[in-house]
Motif scaffolding. Structure first.
Motif, PDB file in Angstrom:
ATOM      1  N   LYS A 136       4.495 -19.220  13.132  1.00 46.58           N
ATOM      2  CA  LYS A 136       5.833 -19.457  13.701  1.00 46.58           C
ATOM      3  C   LYS A 136       6.926 -18.965  12.761  1.00 46.58           C
ATOM      4  O   LYS A 136       7.902 -18.341  13.193  1.00 46.58           O
ATOM      5  N   GLU A 137       6.758 -19.247  11.462  1.00 42.80           N
ATOM      6  CA  GLU A 137       7.763 -18.808  10.491  1.00 42.80           C
ATOM      7  C   GLU A 137       7.855 -17.287  10.430  1.00 42.80           C
ATOM      8  O   GLU A 137       8.945 -16.713  10.363  1.00 42.80           O
ATOM      9  N   MET A 138       6.685 -16.620  10.475  1.00 39.97           N
ATOM     10  CA  MET A 138       6.695 -15.164  10.432  1.00 39.97           C
ATOM     11  C   MET A 138       7.357 -14.592  11.682  1.00 39.97           C
ATOM     12  O   MET A 138       8.171 -13.656  11.593  1.00 39.97           O
ATOM     13  N   ARG A 139       7.066 -15.144  12.823  1.00 40.07           N
ATOM     14  CA  ARG A 139       7.711 -14.672  14.067  1.00 40.07           C
ATOM     15  C   ARG A 139       9.210 -14.867  14.014  1.00 40.07           C
ATOM     16  O   ARG A 139       9.991 -13.988  14.410  1.00 40.07           O
ATOM     17  N   ASN A 140       9.637 -16.040  13.551  1.00 39.27           N
ATOM     18  CA  ASN A 140      11.076 -16.302  13.444  1.00 39.27           C
ATOM     19  C   ASN A 140      11.745 -15.338  12.468  1.00 39.27           C
ATOM     20  O   ASN A 140      12.854 -14.851  12.719  1.00 39.27           O
ATOM     21  N   THR A 141      11.097 -15.045  11.347  1.00 40.09           N
ATOM     22  CA  THR A 141      11.656 -14.119  10.362  1.00 40.09           C
ATOM     23  C   THR A 141      11.768 -12.717  10.942  1.00 40.09           C
ATOM     24  O   THR A 141      12.790 -12.038  10.761  1.00 40.09           O
ATOM     25  N   VAL A 142      10.719 -12.289  11.656  1.00 37.14           N
ATOM     26  CA  VAL A 142      10.753 -10.952  12.270  1.00 37.14           C
ATOM     27  C   VAL A 142      11.853 -10.891  13.323  1.00 37.14           C
ATOM     28  O   VAL A 142      12.570  -9.892  13.430  1.00 37.14           O
ATOM     29  N   ARG A 143      12.044 -11.938  14.098  1.00 38.60           N
ATOM     30  CA  ARG A 143      13.099 -11.952  15.128  1.00 38.60           C
ATOM     31  C   ARG A 143      14.493 -11.953  14.503  1.00 38.60           C
ATOM     32  O   ARG A 143      15.422 -11.318  15.023  1.00 38.60           O
ATOM     33  N   LYS A 144      14.654 -12.686  13.394  1.00 40.58           N
ATOM     34  CA  LYS A 144      15.966 -12.768  12.754  1.00 40.58           C
ATOM     35  C   LYS A 144      16.304 -11.498  11.975  1.00 40.58           C
ATOM     36  O   LYS A 144      17.468 -11.106  11.904  1.00 40.58           O
ATOM     37  N   HIS A 145      15.307 -10.846  11.383  1.00 40.00           N
ATOM     38  CA  HIS A 145      15.543  -9.687  10.512  1.00 40.00           C
ATOM     39  C   HIS A 145      14.565  -8.550  10.878  1.00 40.00           C
ATOM     40  O   HIS A 145      13.683  -8.201  10.087  1.00 40.00           O
ATOM     41  N   PRO A 146      14.749  -7.934  12.042  1.00 43.53           N
ATOM     42  CA  PRO A 146      13.787  -6.898  12.462  1.00 43.53           C
ATOM     43  C   PRO A 146      13.830  -5.641  11.587  1.00 43.53           C
ATOM     44  O   PRO A 146      12.800  -5.050  11.285  1.00 43.53           O
ATOM     45  N   ILE A 147      15.019  -5.223  11.153  1.00 44.98           N
ATOM     46  CA  ILE A 147      15.127  -4.000  10.348  1.00 44.98           C
ATOM     47  C   ILE A 147      14.516  -4.207   8.967  1.00 44.98           C
ATOM     48  O   ILE A 147      13.789  -3.341   8.465  1.00 44.98           O
ATOM     49  N   ALA A 148      14.749  -5.353   8.356  1.00 46.96           N
ATOM     50  CA  ALA A 148      14.178  -5.649   7.040  1.00 46.96           C
ATOM     51  C   ALA A 148      12.651  -5.733   7.128  1.00 46.96           C
ATOM     52  O   ALA A 148      11.938  -5.294   6.217  1.00 46.96           O
ATOM     53  N   THR A 149      12.153  -6.252   8.230  1.00 47.13           N
ATOM     54  CA  THR A 149      10.701  -6.365   8.416  1.00 47.13           C
ATOM     55  C   THR A 149      10.063  -4.987   8.531  1.00 47.13           C
ATOM     56  O   THR A 149       9.028  -4.713   7.903  1.00 47.13           O
ATOM     57  N   VAL A 150      10.684  -4.103   9.300  1.00 45.67           N
ATOM     58  CA  VAL A 150      10.159  -2.741   9.441  1.00 45.67           C
ATOM     59  C   VAL A 150      10.225  -2.025   8.092  1.00 45.67           C
ATOM     60  O   VAL A 150       9.287  -1.311   7.707  1.00 45.67           O
ATOM     61  N   GLY A 151      11.318  -2.210   7.349  1.00 44.57           N
ATOM     62  CA  GLY A 151      11.455  -1.591   6.025  1.00 44.57           C
ATOM     63  C   GLY A 151      10.386  -2.096   5.061  1.00 44.57           C
ATOM     64  O   GLY A 151       9.787  -1.320   4.313  1.00 44.57           O
ATOM     65  N   ALA A 152      10.133  -3.404   5.058  1.00 47.27           N
ATOM     66  CA  ALA A 152       9.117  -3.974   4.175  1.00 47.27           C
ATOM     67  C   ALA A 152       7.738  -3.451   4.540  1.00 47.27           C
ATOM     68  O   ALA A 152       6.918  -3.137   3.655  1.00 47.27           O
ATOM     69  N   ALA A 153       7.463  -3.315   5.825  1.00 48.10           N
ATOM     70  CA  ALA A 153       6.172  -2.786   6.262  1.00 48.10           C
ATOM     71  C   ALA A 153       6.026  -1.336   5.840  1.00 48.10           C
ATOM     72  O   ALA A 153       4.941  -0.892   5.427  1.00 48.10           O
ATOM     73  N   ALA A 154       7.104  -0.566   5.916  1.00 50.06           N
ATOM     74  CA  ALA A 154       7.060   0.841   5.514  1.00 50.06           C
ATOM     75  C   ALA A 154       6.801   0.961   4.019  1.00 50.06           C
ATOM     76  O   ALA A 154       5.991   1.782   3.576  1.00 50.06           O
ATOM     77  N   VAL A 155       7.465   0.148   3.210  1.00 49.45           N
ATOM     78  CA  VAL A 155       7.263   0.167   1.758  1.00 49.45           C
ATOM     79  C   VAL A 155       5.827  -0.232   1.424  1.00 49.45           C
ATOM     80  O   VAL A 155       5.175   0.402   0.585  1.00 49.45           O
ATOM     81  N   PHE A 156       5.322  -1.232   2.078  1.00 48.85           N
ATOM     82  CA  PHE A 156       3.952  -1.676   1.853  1.00 48.85           C
ATOM     83  C   PHE A 156       2.968  -0.562   2.200  1.00 48.85           C
ATOM     84  O   PHE A 156       2.024  -0.293   1.450  1.00 48.85           O
ATOM     85  N   GLY A 157       3.179   0.104   3.314  1.00 44.94           N
ATOM     86  CA  GLY A 157       2.317   1.221   3.716  1.00 44.94           C
ATOM     87  C   GLY A 157       2.373   2.357   2.720  1.00 44.94           C
ATOM     88  O   GLY A 157       1.362   2.983   2.414  1.00 44.94           O
ATOM     89  N   LEU A 158       3.569   2.660   2.188  1.00 44.06           N
ATOM     90  CA  LEU A 158       3.726   3.707   1.194  1.00 44.06           C
ATOM     91  C   LEU A 158       2.976   3.377  -0.088  1.00 44.06           C
ATOM     92  O   LEU A 158       2.296   4.228  -0.663  1.00 44.06           O
ATOM     93  N   VAL A 159       3.076   2.132  -0.522  1.00 44.83           N
ATOM     94  CA  VAL A 159       2.362   1.702  -1.742  1.00 44.83           C
ATOM     95  C   VAL A 159       0.855   1.813  -1.536  1.00 44.83           C
ATOM     96  O   VAL A 159       0.123   2.301  -2.413  1.00 44.83           O
ATOM     97  N   VAL A 160       0.355   1.399  -0.409  1.00 44.54           N
ATOM     98  CA  VAL A 160      -1.086   1.477  -0.118  1.00 44.54           C
ATOM     99  C   VAL A 160      -1.519   2.928  -0.094  1.00 44.54           C
ATOM    100  O   VAL A 160      -2.577   3.298  -0.637  1.00 44.54           O
ATOM    101  N   ALA A 161      -0.717   3.805   0.501  1.00 46.21           N
ATOM    102  CA  ALA A 161      -1.050   5.241   0.557  1.00 46.21           C
ATOM    103  C   ALA A 161      -1.094   5.858  -0.832  1.00 46.21           C
ATOM    104  O   ALA A 161      -1.996   6.650  -1.149  1.00 46.21           O
ATOM    105  N   LEU A 162      -0.134   5.489  -1.694  1.00 47.15           N
ATOM    106  CA  LEU A 162      -0.121   6.005  -3.061  1.00 47.15           C
ATOM    107  C   LEU A 162      -1.331   5.516  -3.862  1.00 47.15           C
ATOM    108  O   LEU A 162      -1.907   6.279  -4.627  1.00 47.15           O
ATOM    109  N   LEU A 163      -1.677   4.288  -3.684  1.00 48.69           N
ATOM    110  CA  LEU A 163      -2.846   3.744  -4.382  1.00 48.69           C
ATOM    111  C   LEU A 163      -4.152   4.350  -3.855  1.00 48.69           C
ATOM    112  O   LEU A 163      -5.099   4.531  -4.632  1.00 48.69           O
ATOM    113  N   ALA A 164      -4.177   4.673  -2.588  1.00 46.08           N
ATOM    114  CA  ALA A 164      -5.392   5.248  -2.017  1.00 46.08           C
ATOM    115  C   ALA A 164      -5.621   6.678  -2.492  1.00 46.08           C
ATOM    116  O   ALA A 164      -6.753   7.149  -2.539  1.00 46.08           O
ATOM    117  N   ARG A 165      -4.556   7.408  -2.864  1.00 52.90           N
ATOM    118  CA  ARG A 165      -4.700   8.775  -3.363  1.00 52.90           C
ATOM    119  C   ARG A 165      -5.442   8.839  -4.679  1.00 52.90           C
ATOM    120  O   ARG A 165      -6.124   9.776  -4.976  1.00 52.90           O
TER     121      ARG A 165
END
Length: 116
Positions: free
Chosen positions: A86-115
């Protein structure tokens, strides 16, 4: 077996009354010991049964307590998971742009580590 041993000793000394008296005493003592052993065996059997029942009762009580605790723990975990969801859903609803940005940064870090 003991009576046959005493019987052979008796036949060797037929005329002696003292030997017969000693043999009777020994036979009486052996019979008394047999009776005492039988009584002790019965008492030990009863005690063992009681101890077995006591251990069985304690094990059943411990099992019931363990099942109760595990059910409580499972409920707590489920409640915590639901609260987190519930908390995660509420956070995503309140801050959708920040959530997408955090997911993008996380994906970038995983991609760099996988290289590497």
């Amino acid at each position: 077996m003991a009576s046959s041993f005493l019987h052979s000793a008796r036949s060797r000394r037929n005329g002696n009354g003292t030997l017969h008296s000693i043999e009777s005493t020994i036979e009486d003592q052996i019979e008394s010991l047999r009776d005492e052993i039988a009584v002790l065996t019965q008492a030990l059997g009863k005690s063992s049964r009681r101890q077995g029942e006591k251990v069985r009762y304690q094990a059943a009580a411990g099992y019931d307590e363990l099942v109760g605790r595990s059910e409580d723990l499972l409920r707590e975990l489920q409640d915590g998971y639901l609260r987190g969801t519930k908390e995660m859903r509420n956070t995503v609803r309140k801050h959708p742009i920040a959530t997408v940005g955090a997911a993008a940064v996380f994906g970038l870090v995983v991609a760099l580590l996988a290289r590497r």
